[in-house]
Design a protein around this motif. Structure first.
Motif, PDB file in Angstrom:
ATOM      1  N   SER A 107       0.887  -1.153   0.000  1.00  0.00           N
ATOM      2  CA  SER A 107       0.000   0.000   0.000  1.00  0.00           C
ATOM      3  C   SER A 107       0.930   1.210   0.000  1.00  0.00           C
ATOM      4  O   SER A 107       1.893   1.235   0.759  1.00  0.00           O
ATOM      5  N   ASP A 108       0.680   2.155  -0.843  1.00  0.00           N
ATOM      6  CA  ASP A 108       1.564   3.324  -1.024  1.00  0.00           C
ATOM      7  C   ASP A 108       3.001   2.940  -1.321  1.00  0.00           C
ATOM      8  O   ASP A 108       3.935   3.568  -0.821  1.00  0.00           O
ATOM      9  N   GLY A 109       3.211   1.876  -2.076  1.00  0.00           N
ATOM     10  CA  GLY A 109       4.574   1.486  -2.433  1.00  0.00           C
ATOM     11  C   GLY A 109       5.342   0.873  -1.279  1.00  0.00           C
ATOM     12  O   GLY A 109       6.517   0.563  -1.407  1.00  0.00           O
ATOM     13  N   GLN A 110       4.701   0.695  -0.137  1.00  0.00           N
ATOM     14  CA  GLN A 110       5.365   0.077   1.011  1.00  0.00           C
ATOM     15  C   GLN A 110       4.896  -1.366   1.133  1.00  0.00           C
ATOM     16  O   GLN A 110       3.744  -1.666   0.885  1.00  0.00           O
ATOM     17  N   SER A 111       5.808  -2.232   1.562  1.00  0.00           N
ATOM     18  CA  SER A 111       5.427  -3.623   1.742  1.00  0.00           C
ATOM     19  C   SER A 111       4.388  -3.745   2.847  1.00  0.00           C
ATOM     20  O   SER A 111       4.429  -3.019   3.837  1.00  0.00           O
ATOM     21  N   LYS A 112       3.450  -4.692   2.655  1.00  0.00           N
ATOM     22  CA  LYS A 112       2.475  -4.956   3.704  1.00  0.00           C
ATOM     23  C   LYS A 112       3.082  -5.839   4.784  1.00  0.00           C
ATOM     24  O   LYS A 112       2.441  -6.134   5.782  1.00  0.00           O
ATOM     25  N   MET A 113       4.293  -6.293   4.524  1.00  0.00           N
ATOM     26  CA  MET A 113       4.926  -7.150   5.514  1.00  0.00           C
ATOM     27  C   MET A 113       5.197  -6.352   6.779  1.00  0.00           C
ATOM     28  O   MET A 113       5.561  -5.193   6.726  1.00  0.00           O
ATOM     29  N   LYS A 114       4.986  -7.027   7.914  1.00  0.00           N
ATOM     30  CA  LYS A 114       5.211  -6.355   9.199  1.00  0.00           C
ATOM     31  C   LYS A 114       6.675  -6.013   9.366  1.00  0.00           C
ATOM     32  O   LYS A 114       7.542  -6.640   8.785  1.00  0.00           O
ATOM     33  N   ASN A 115       6.949  -5.054  10.212  1.00  0.00           N
ATOM     34  CA  ASN A 115       8.324  -4.711  10.530  1.00  0.00           C
ATOM     35  C   ASN A 115       8.708  -5.415  11.833  1.00  0.00           C
ATOM     36  O   ASN A 115       8.073  -5.244  12.856  1.00  0.00           O
ATOM     37  N   TYR A 116       9.758  -6.232  11.730  1.00  0.00           N
ATOM     38  CA  TYR A 116      10.150  -7.043  12.881  1.00  0.00           C
ATOM     39  C   TYR A 116      11.406  -6.511  13.544  1.00  0.00           C
ATOM     40  O   TYR A 116      11.922  -7.130  14.468  1.00  0.00           O
ATOM     41  N   ASN A 117      11.918  -5.397  13.033  1.00  0.00           N
ATOM     42  CA  ASN A 117      13.267  -5.009  13.430  1.00  0.00           C
ATOM     43  C   ASN A 117      13.436  -4.734  14.919  1.00  0.00           C
ATOM     44  O   ASN A 117      14.535  -4.830  15.441  1.00  0.00           O
ATOM     45  N   GLU A 118      12.344  -4.415  15.601  1.00  0.00           N
ATOM     46  CA  GLU A 118      12.506  -4.154  17.024  1.00  0.00           C
ATOM     47  C   GLU A 118      12.248  -5.399  17.848  1.00  0.00           C
ATOM     48  O   GLU A 118      12.490  -5.413  19.052  1.00  0.00           O
ATOM     49  N   ALA A 119      11.747  -6.443  17.207  1.00  0.00           N
ATOM     50  CA  ALA A 119      11.371  -7.634  17.967  1.00  0.00           C
ATOM     51  C   ALA A 119      12.311  -8.804  17.707  1.00  0.00           C
ATOM     52  O   ALA A 119      12.414  -9.711  18.517  1.00  0.00           O
ATOM     53  N   MET A 120      13.010  -8.759  16.567  1.00  0.00           N
ATOM     54  CA  MET A 120      13.759  -9.943  16.148  1.00  0.00           C
ATOM     55  C   MET A 120      15.217  -9.852  16.591  1.00  0.00           C
ATOM     56  O   MET A 120      15.833  -8.796  16.482  1.00  0.00           O
ATOM     57  N   THR A 121      15.763 -10.954  17.071  1.00  0.00           N
ATOM     58  CA  THR A 121      17.183 -10.952  17.413  1.00  0.00           C
ATOM     59  C   THR A 121      17.991 -11.325  16.174  1.00  0.00           C
ATOM     60  O   THR A 121      17.442 -11.852  15.193  1.00  0.00           O
ATOM     61  N   VAL A 122      19.274 -11.050  16.211  1.00  0.00           N
ATOM     62  CA  VAL A 122      20.131 -11.402  15.080  1.00  0.00           C
ATOM     63  C   VAL A 122      20.135 -12.922  14.892  1.00  0.00           C
ATOM     64  O   VAL A 122      20.093 -13.425  13.773  1.00  0.00           O
ATOM     65  N   ASP A 123      20.135 -13.676  15.989  1.00  0.00           N
ATOM     66  CA  ASP A 123      20.068 -15.136  15.885  1.00  0.00           C
ATOM     67  C   ASP A 123      18.809 -15.570  15.134  1.00  0.00           C
ATOM     68  O   ASP A 123      18.860 -16.433  14.263  1.00  0.00           O
ATOM     69  N   GLN A 124      17.687 -14.963  15.490  1.00  0.00           N
ATOM     70  CA  GLN A 124      16.442 -15.333  14.804  1.00  0.00           C
ATOM     71  C   GLN A 124      16.551 -15.020  13.320  1.00  0.00           C
ATOM     72  O   GLN A 124      16.141 -15.811  12.484  1.00  0.00           O
ATOM     73  N   LEU A 125      17.145 -13.876  13.000  1.00  0.00           N
ATOM     74  CA  LEU A 125      17.277 -13.474  11.602  1.00  0.00           C
ATOM     75  C   LEU A 125      18.123 -14.474  10.807  1.00  0.00           C
ATOM     76  O   LEU A 125      17.711 -14.951   9.750  1.00  0.00           O
TER      77      LEU A 125
END
Ligand code: HEC
Length: 150
Positions: A107-125
């Motif tokens: 929507s508006d050229g932005q992905s509808k995918m959620k932003n996980y950057n504050e919740a995800m650890t580097v290990d999870q990534l």
């Protein structure tokens, strides 16, 4: 406006030049993350409810209330690189996935995918990337047949 063949050639070659010249301070040169664990990545995929929007080819994931159904993995002409998968997860609007109706993915050229950057650890990534990368399969390349004209 009409472009001559030469000006199109110049435009294309300057685009190649610009994109090839990717060694500035913001380039990905030198970027490397440790190897992830695919089994843990599958668990993380479910924990973070990625499967509410994604299916992964050949993987049976638990039931979840589904929001979208965007397939990941499967046969591709080129395996997604580590960097591409990391980017898709931490900066999804950078390059939107191809082959989906745009209303479904943005929507508006932005992905509808959620932003996980504050919740995800580097290990999870890194585990997620290891899990996803293992499910892409290289499509066999069929060379184009050109008949020989005598
Ligand atoms: C709310 C729905 C939603 C959720 C939840 C979601 N995604 Fe996505 N994802 C999308 C959409 C829409 C796209 C396609 C647009 C884009 O490329 O950003 C996408 C694209 C992707 C892509 C790139 C696919 C391609 O073919 O280029 C990857 C990889 C991905 N998601 C991984 C994940 C992971 C890992 C999670 C969980 C941490 C997740 N997604 C959670 C909606 C979602």
């Amino acid at each position: 406006m009409q472009f001559s063949d030469t000006s199109i050639l110049i435009i294309i070659s300057s685009l190649i030049f610009i994109s090839g010249c990717d060694t500035g301070p913001k380039s990905a040169k030198g970027f490397s993350l440790p190897e992830g664990d695919a089994t843990q990545g599958e668990q993380t995929f479910v924990e973070l409810k990625c499967h509410a929007c994604h299916t992964v080819s050949d993987v049976k994931l638990p039931e979840v209330e589904s929001e979208l159904s965007i397939g990941l993995g499967g046969k591709v002409a080129r395996i997604k690189t580590y960097g591409e998968l990391v980017t898709s997860i931490i900066n999804p609007s950078h390059r939107l996935a191809k082959g989906y109706p745009s209303a479904e993915i943005e929507s508006d050229g932005q992905s509808k995918m959620k932003n996980y950057n504050e919740a995800m650890t580097v290990d999870q990534l890194i585990n997620l990337v290891a899990f996803l990368q293992a499910h892409y399969e290289l499509e066999e390349y069929t060379p184009t047949y050109y008949p020989v004209i005598p």
